[in-house]
Scaffold this motif. Structure first.
Motif, PDB file in Angstrom:
ATOM      1  N   VAL A  44       0.838  -1.199   0.000  1.00  0.00           N
ATOM      2  CA  VAL A  44       0.000   0.000   0.000  1.00  0.00           C
ATOM      3  C   VAL A  44       0.874   1.250   0.000  1.00  0.00           C
ATOM      4  N   PHE A  45       1.981   1.201   0.739  1.00  0.00           N
ATOM      5  CA  PHE A  45       2.858   2.363   0.847  1.00  0.00           C
ATOM      6  C   PHE A  45       3.862   2.440  -0.291  1.00  0.00           C
ATOM      7  N   ASN A  46       4.279   1.290  -0.799  1.00  0.00           N
ATOM      8  CA  ASN A  46       5.254   1.280  -1.887  1.00  0.00           C
ATOM      9  C   ASN A  46       5.053  -0.004  -2.682  1.00  0.00           C
ATOM     10  N   SER A  47       4.310   0.098  -3.762  1.00  0.00           N
ATOM     11  CA  SER A  47       3.936  -1.100  -4.520  1.00  0.00           C
ATOM     12  C   SER A  47       5.120  -1.760  -5.206  1.00  0.00           C
ATOM     13  N   GLY A  48       6.189  -0.991  -5.460  1.00  0.00           N
ATOM     14  CA  GLY A  48       7.312  -1.552  -6.202  1.00  0.00           C
ATOM     15  C   GLY A  48       8.504  -1.947  -5.360  1.00  0.00           C
ATOM     16  N   ILE A  49       8.433  -1.774  -4.046  1.00  0.00           N
ATOM     17  CA  ILE A  49       9.582  -2.068  -3.196  1.00  0.00           C
ATOM     18  C   ILE A  49       9.839  -3.575  -3.149  1.00  0.00           C
ATOM     19  N   PRO A  50      11.094  -4.011  -3.283  1.00  0.00           N
ATOM     20  CA  PRO A  50      11.372  -5.455  -3.208  1.00  0.00           C
ATOM     21  C   PRO A  50      11.177  -5.976  -1.784  1.00  0.00           C
ATOM     22  N   ILE A  51      10.497  -7.107  -1.672  1.00  0.00           N
ATOM     23  CA  ILE A  51      10.238  -7.734  -0.375  1.00  0.00           C
ATOM     24  C   ILE A  51      10.845  -9.131  -0.390  1.00  0.00           C
ATOM     25  N   VAL A  52      11.686  -9.402   0.605  1.00  0.00           N
ATOM     26  CA  VAL A  52      12.338 -10.705   0.728  1.00  0.00           C
ATOM     27  C   VAL A  52      11.854 -11.369   2.011  1.00  0.00           C
ATOM     28  N   VAL A  53      11.436 -12.616   1.917  1.00  0.00           N
ATOM     29  CA  VAL A  53      11.058 -13.371   3.109  1.00  0.00           C
ATOM     30  C   VAL A  53      12.137 -14.413   3.377  1.00  0.00           C
ATOM     31  N   GLY A  54      12.524 -14.527   4.642  1.00  0.00           N
ATOM     32  CA  GLY A  54      13.532 -15.505   5.036  1.00  0.00           C
ATOM     33  C   GLY A  54      13.205 -16.038   6.415  1.00  0.00           C
ATOM     34  N   GLY A  55      14.061 -16.906   6.921  1.00  0.00           N
ATOM     35  CA  GLY A  55      13.840 -17.445   8.255  1.00  0.00           C
ATOM     36  C   GLY A  55      13.496 -18.919   8.252  1.00  0.00           C
ATOM     37  N   PRO A  56      13.240 -19.477   9.433  1.00  0.00           N
ATOM     38  CA  PRO A  56      13.004 -20.920   9.582  1.00  0.00           C
ATOM     39  C   PRO A  56      11.842 -21.461   8.761  1.00  0.00           C
ATOM     40  N   LEU A  57      10.845 -20.623   8.484  1.00  0.00           N
ATOM     41  CA  LEU A  57       9.666 -21.104   7.764  1.00  0.00           C
ATOM     42  C   LEU A  57      10.008 -21.608   6.366  1.00  0.00           C
ATOM     43  N   LEU A  58      11.106 -21.121   5.798  1.00  0.00           N
ATOM     44  CA  LEU A  58      11.481 -21.540   4.448  1.00  0.00           C
ATOM     45  C   LEU A  58      11.817 -23.024   4.379  1.00  0.00           C
ATOM     46  N   CYS A  59      12.154 -23.612   5.525  1.00  0.00           N
ATOM     47  CA  CYS A  59      12.501 -25.042   5.537  1.00  0.00           C
ATOM     48  C   CYS A  59      11.280 -25.920   5.265  1.00  0.00           C
ATOM     49  N   THR A  60      10.089 -25.416   5.579  1.00  0.00           N
ATOM     50  CA  THR A  60       8.875 -26.215   5.403  1.00  0.00           C
ATOM     51  C   THR A  60       7.948 -25.663   4.334  1.00  0.00           C
ATOM     52  N   GLU A  61       8.027 -24.365   4.071  1.00  0.00           N
ATOM     53  CA  GLU A  61       7.180 -23.735   3.052  1.00  0.00           C
ATOM     54  C   GLU A  61       8.067 -23.257   1.912  1.00  0.00           C
ATOM     55  N   THR A  62       8.346 -24.143   0.972  1.00  0.00           N
ATOM     56  CA  THR A  62       9.278 -23.811  -0.102  1.00  0.00           C
ATOM     57  C   THR A  62       8.715 -22.791  -1.084  1.00  0.00           C
ATOM     58  N   ASP A  63       7.402 -22.633  -1.103  1.00  0.00           N
ATOM     59  CA  ASP A  63       6.767 -21.696  -2.039  1.00  0.00           C
ATOM     60  C   ASP A  63       6.218 -20.478  -1.300  1.00  0.00           C
ATOM     61  N   ILE A  64       6.858 -20.133  -0.179  1.00  0.00           N
ATOM     62  CA  ILE A  64       6.321 -19.105   0.700  1.00  0.00           C
ATOM     63  C   ILE A  64       6.258 -17.736   0.031  1.00  0.00           C
ATOM     64  N   ALA A  65       7.225 -17.408  -0.832  1.00  0.00           N
ATOM     65  CA  ALA A  65       7.210 -16.091  -1.479  1.00  0.00           C
ATOM     66  C   ALA A  65       5.932 -15.901  -2.288  1.00  0.00           C
ATOM     67  N   ARG A  66       5.573 -16.901  -3.076  1.00  0.00           N
ATOM     68  CA  ARG A  66       4.353 -16.801  -3.882  1.00  0.00           C
ATOM     69  C   ARG A  66       3.116 -16.765  -2.998  1.00  0.00           C
TER      70      ARG A  66
END
Length: 240
Positions: A187-209
């Motif tokens: 809402v504040f910046n539609s084009g800003i790159p967002i990266v998700v990381g952390g322990p959840l990536l070990c179980t949710e391989t498609d978490i970014a989508r």
């Protein structure tokens, strides 16, 4: 009731003065579990006096000590209270070492800016604080938001205008909550790159989508490169 660590566990923390790196992780663990609140700082001072570098202390020895405390709890050798207090005491060393970073780089008006956000369900905040510390060492200005809930992003963006948003996700964070945080950032910046990381990536391989982020990685250098921040730091700080 908190179970105090055994004498043998504390003895594991003894450091050979002729080999200061040997047993240093155990020394930090023993200090974190000690009844003397001064012990962690004294272990740190001793390590620095023996020439162990800043990055090695934070990224390797202290981080490994935090993981070791978690393992001791999993092995039922210390209580949850012990691991919580011990981790907090080691975490305080990060704040102490933050003071030794050249703040001038991160405070430059053209310094790359990252908003680092963690959810309310992070068991400990050591991970996000270490990540913020690592970025500040590279001259990146970091706005750290711990225990962030949907609805609070507006307040955060009112204080900073980041070049990227890094979202740390634990196993306890729900996909819907993370998606809502991403939506509010957009809402504040539609084009800003967002990266998700952390322990959840070990179980949710498609978490970014699933949550609408641009990238998913727990590798800091890769995250900086994906957001073009590695180029910014090279241009602005290595060859100003």
């Amino acid at each position: 009731m908190s179970r105090r660590p055994s004498a043998r566990l504390l003895q594991e923390g003894q450091v050979d003065p002729n080999k200061p790196e040997a047993g240093l992780v155990a020394a930090f663990c023993a200090a974190a579990l000690s009844t003397r609140i001064e012990d962690p700082a004294e272990v740190l001072q001793n390590a620095v006096a023996h020439g162990i570098g800043h990055a090695a202390l934070t990224d390797n020895f202290i981080a490994d000590a935090v993981r070791r405390l978690g393992a001791l709890w999993a092995e039922d050798r210390i209580s949850w209270t012990d691991v919580t207090i011990g981790t907090a005491r080691l975490q305080s060393l990060l704040r102490q070492m933050d003071k030794g970073i050249d703040a001038g780089l991160a405070k430059r008006p053209d310094a790359p800016r990252v908003m680092l956000v963690s959810g309310v369900d992070m068991a400990h905040t050591f991970g996000p604080m270490l990540l913020a510390h690592q970025m500040r060492r590279q001259g990146i200005s970091v706005a750290l938001s711990l225990e962030t809930t949907p609805g609070t992003v507006c307040e955060i963006f009112g204080k900073t205008a980041p070049d990227a948003v890094f979202l740390t996700a634990s196993h306890c964070d729900g996909v819907e909550t993370l998606a809502q945080l991403v939506k509010e950032v957009r809402v504040f910046n539609s084009g800003i790159p967002i990266v998700v990381g952390g322990p959840l990536l070990c179980t949710e391989t498609d978490i970014a989508r699933l949550i609408g982020a641009d990238f998913a990685t727990s590798d800091l250098e890769k995250a900086l490169t994906l957001c073009d921040l590695r180029i910014l730091t090279a241009r602005k700080f290595v060859n100003p």
